[in-house]
Write a protein that holds these residues in place. Sequence first.
Motif, PDB file in Angstrom:
ATOM      1  N   TRP A 200       0.870  -1.170   0.000  1.00  0.00           N
ATOM      2  CA  TRP A 200       0.000   0.000   0.000  1.00  0.00           C
ATOM      3  C   TRP A 200       0.914   1.229   0.000  1.00  0.00           C
ATOM      4  O   TRP A 200       1.684   1.438   0.941  1.00  0.00           O
ATOM      5  CB  TRP A 200      -0.877   0.038   1.245  1.00  0.00           C
ATOM      6  CG  TRP A 200      -1.939  -1.023   1.277  1.00  0.00           C
ATOM      7  CD1 TRP A 200      -2.122  -2.036   0.382  1.00  0.00           C
ATOM      8  CD2 TRP A 200      -2.953  -1.169   2.267  1.00  0.00           C
ATOM      9  NE1 TRP A 200      -3.191  -2.814   0.743  1.00  0.00           N
ATOM     10  CE2 TRP A 200      -3.723  -2.300   1.901  1.00  0.00           C
ATOM     11  CE3 TRP A 200      -3.300  -0.468   3.412  1.00  0.00           C
ATOM     12  CZ2 TRP A 200      -4.806  -2.738   2.647  1.00  0.00           C
ATOM     13  CZ3 TRP A 200      -4.376  -0.900   4.163  1.00  0.00           C
ATOM     14  CH2 TRP A 200      -5.132  -2.025   3.783  1.00  0.00           C
ATOM     15  N   ALA A 257     -13.594   3.842  -4.767  1.00  0.00           N
ATOM     16  CA  ALA A 257     -12.683   3.361  -3.727  1.00  0.00           C
ATOM     17  C   ALA A 257     -13.330   3.353  -2.351  1.00  0.00           C
ATOM     18  O   ALA A 257     -12.929   4.063  -1.449  1.00  0.00           O
ATOM     19  CB  ALA A 257     -11.420   4.215  -3.707  1.00  0.00           C
ATOM     20  N   LEU A 275      -5.564  -1.196  -6.801  1.00  0.00           N
ATOM     21  CA  LEU A 275      -6.320   0.033  -6.583  1.00  0.00           C
ATOM     22  C   LEU A 275      -5.427   1.239  -6.837  1.00  0.00           C
ATOM     23  O   LEU A 275      -4.413   1.431  -6.179  1.00  0.00           O
ATOM     24  CB  LEU A 275      -6.851   0.069  -5.151  1.00  0.00           C
ATOM     25  CG  LEU A 275      -7.619   1.330  -4.757  1.00  0.00           C
ATOM     26  CD1 LEU A 275      -8.845   1.497  -5.639  1.00  0.00           C
ATOM     27  CD2 LEU A 275      -8.028   1.246  -3.302  1.00  0.00           C
ATOM     28  N   HIS A 276      -5.801   2.039  -7.802  1.00  0.00           N
ATOM     29  CA  HIS A 276      -5.013   3.188  -8.228  1.00  0.00           C
ATOM     30  C   HIS A 276      -5.941   4.391  -8.264  1.00  0.00           C
ATOM     31  O   HIS A 276      -6.910   4.401  -9.012  1.00  0.00           O
ATOM     32  CB  HIS A 276      -4.439   2.904  -9.625  1.00  0.00           C
ATOM     33  CG  HIS A 276      -3.560   3.990 -10.168  1.00  0.00           C
ATOM     34  ND1 HIS A 276      -4.020   5.249 -10.459  1.00  0.00           N
ATOM     35  CD2 HIS A 276      -2.251   3.997 -10.483  1.00  0.00           C
ATOM     36  CE1 HIS A 276      -3.027   5.974 -10.940  1.00  0.00           C
ATOM     37  NE2 HIS A 276      -1.946   5.237 -10.967  1.00  0.00           N
ATOM     38  N   CYS A 329      -4.908  -7.014  -2.137  1.00  0.00           N
ATOM     39  CA  CYS A 329      -5.248  -5.646  -2.497  1.00  0.00           C
ATOM     40  C   CYS A 329      -4.003  -4.789  -2.383  1.00  0.00           C
ATOM     41  O   CYS A 329      -3.558  -4.476  -1.284  1.00  0.00           O
ATOM     42  CB  CYS A 329      -6.347  -5.097  -1.597  1.00  0.00           C
ATOM     43  SG  CYS A 329      -6.819  -3.400  -1.971  1.00  0.00           S
ATOM     44  N   VAL A 331      -2.367  -1.074  -3.240  1.00  0.00           N
ATOM     45  CA  VAL A 331      -2.952   0.260  -3.354  1.00  0.00           C
ATOM     46  C   VAL A 331      -1.870   1.261  -3.727  1.00  0.00           C
ATOM     47  O   VAL A 331      -0.781   1.247  -3.153  1.00  0.00           O
ATOM     48  CB  VAL A 331      -3.592   0.684  -2.013  1.00  0.00           C
ATOM     49  CG1 VAL A 331      -4.169   2.083  -2.101  1.00  0.00           C
ATOM     50  CG2 VAL A 331      -4.670  -0.306  -1.602  1.00  0.00           C
TER      51      VAL A 331
END
Length: 591
Positions: A200, A257, A275-276, A329, A331
């Motif tokens: 992350w 998000a 996740l961007h 996940c 990020v």
Amino acid sequence: MTHSHQNRDLEPLVVAITRSPAPDGLDVLLELNIVCVPDLVAFDWSTVVGRRVVIVAGNSPWHAAEAEKCRRAAVAARASSVGVVARLAGCPDGFDLAQPLPPRLKPEAIRSMVRSAELRVNAAGLPDLGLLTAARKPVPSFDLGVFPREVQKAIRIQAAAAGAPIGFVATSLLTTAAGLSSAALSARVRAGWEEPLILWGVILGDPSSNKSPSQRCTERVVALLEAEKAKEAATLAAFAEDEKARPAHIVLRLSDATVPSIYMMAGAQGRVPFLHTHEGGTFIANVAASWKGNSSDRGAMNALYDGKGLSWFRRTVSKAPIYISRAACSVLLCAQPDAVAGTIGPEAVSDGLMERFLWDFSDAADRTLSAPSQAGLDWADAVFEKILRVCEQVGARSYADPLSPEATVCEFTPSGADFFEQWRGDLFDTETREQGRVSAATGKAPGHAARLALALHLIAHAAGEDGAPLPLTIDDAHVAAGCALRGGYYQAHYERVLADATMTQDDKLATALARHIMKARPATLDPVGLRVRDKVPGLTTTERVLCALRELAARNWLAVSSVIPHPRDWRADTPEKIQLHPRLFELIDAA
């Protein structure tokens, strides 16, 4: 010890020298906003940096001696000014402020003593240089030596093209590579300790620090891969006789998000997309709210971060639970400090959320990098695309078998494991001397370091010969590089984030202007020029310029005769010339 910085310009930080760690007069201390200091050694002196401090002693020789030690420590910790209430009038000999106040002594009397002590210190009307000592802590540059030479060159080109710091691009590459691998890899430090390749990352910077452009090189490849996967899924779905056999639409990026959307995507795909988002502050605030208020959401995010399994209920279809045995996940966010300050500030309780992020914080681009040619940029783009495509191929097994509980394990060499354990021991020796959130961040460092070592191992493989199998042993150089990155580069940036979160918006604007004055040494200040010509960071509007000037005026940086106009009275074609305090540069040089 936590103390609010929101009113630091209105009231000084007041500390009381006491003998008792559990004062009976605690209610009075809270009412007066006084911090009790029974142990000068254990006190977190970082809280006084740039602050106006008043020390309140008790009525005994011991209190007087301790107050002097406290005064010297506050000066050494770079407090902007230090006043001392040497004796509490109206109290008997031996009185300690941890005791209940005598009946005839009211809290307002102590408040008056504090005010008098501060006025005596600042009576000379000299400039308060606390803004300079409280300026943001400098952070190290990213050491590109952790990457192969070809990747180093590509990162420099991408950073120059984006006008962004090198660290922004490097962090983007590391996090994106981890995201595309989809936790198909894990690093085994030793038996019983494995870390999934999940990162992350947050790119944090002031406005115009080119956060979003720094992610262009990785975002372009992710968008390309996502389009290809979607096309493949559509083609397969067209030939699927059974509707249930149709493959799910592959999503590598997620714009919605929220925790529920990520959770549902995990259930739908068997893996969470990379996740961007450029709205990092919104995402962090959203996740933080769920982290604190919903235990199931917190459990889901923990599972996604650690590559563990989770249960997902398809509420719209069936109440039967669907268990995902291996989720992931990764990020990559970018945000401005103000957008996350409330979440990471001293009043926030993250319960370990913020410590899971790798923070990369910079004010501006490295202006020493020359702009690349189009041919050079095309070459760098091709290098990034090659690397990220290989990373996606490594993670492709997650698409084929989303319920597979096994990940490919890459092990540390015995010597690498020994080095890692030595580094970890040294790190925790340091942690015992740190306080609060910095200590919590240090506690997460070993896991981060192992993940970074694996990410560097994967990128080095992806940049090598095409078709070569991924080595299942992480060499010592990548282990050492992962430790250096987390323990040095990212740890320093995390401390910078903490410091920034404790500053109010007015503090930040005034600090930016103070640093400009110290560097440029202007004879006078031109409000229009500060915004248009000098482009001081953060001073992007008339209101912000005048706010910074008012803050400096309150700290005696400006001449007494200087008048700061109201925004409605300030016309851009008739700028005012603001005079500086005549002794300002003399005091700056002496300091």
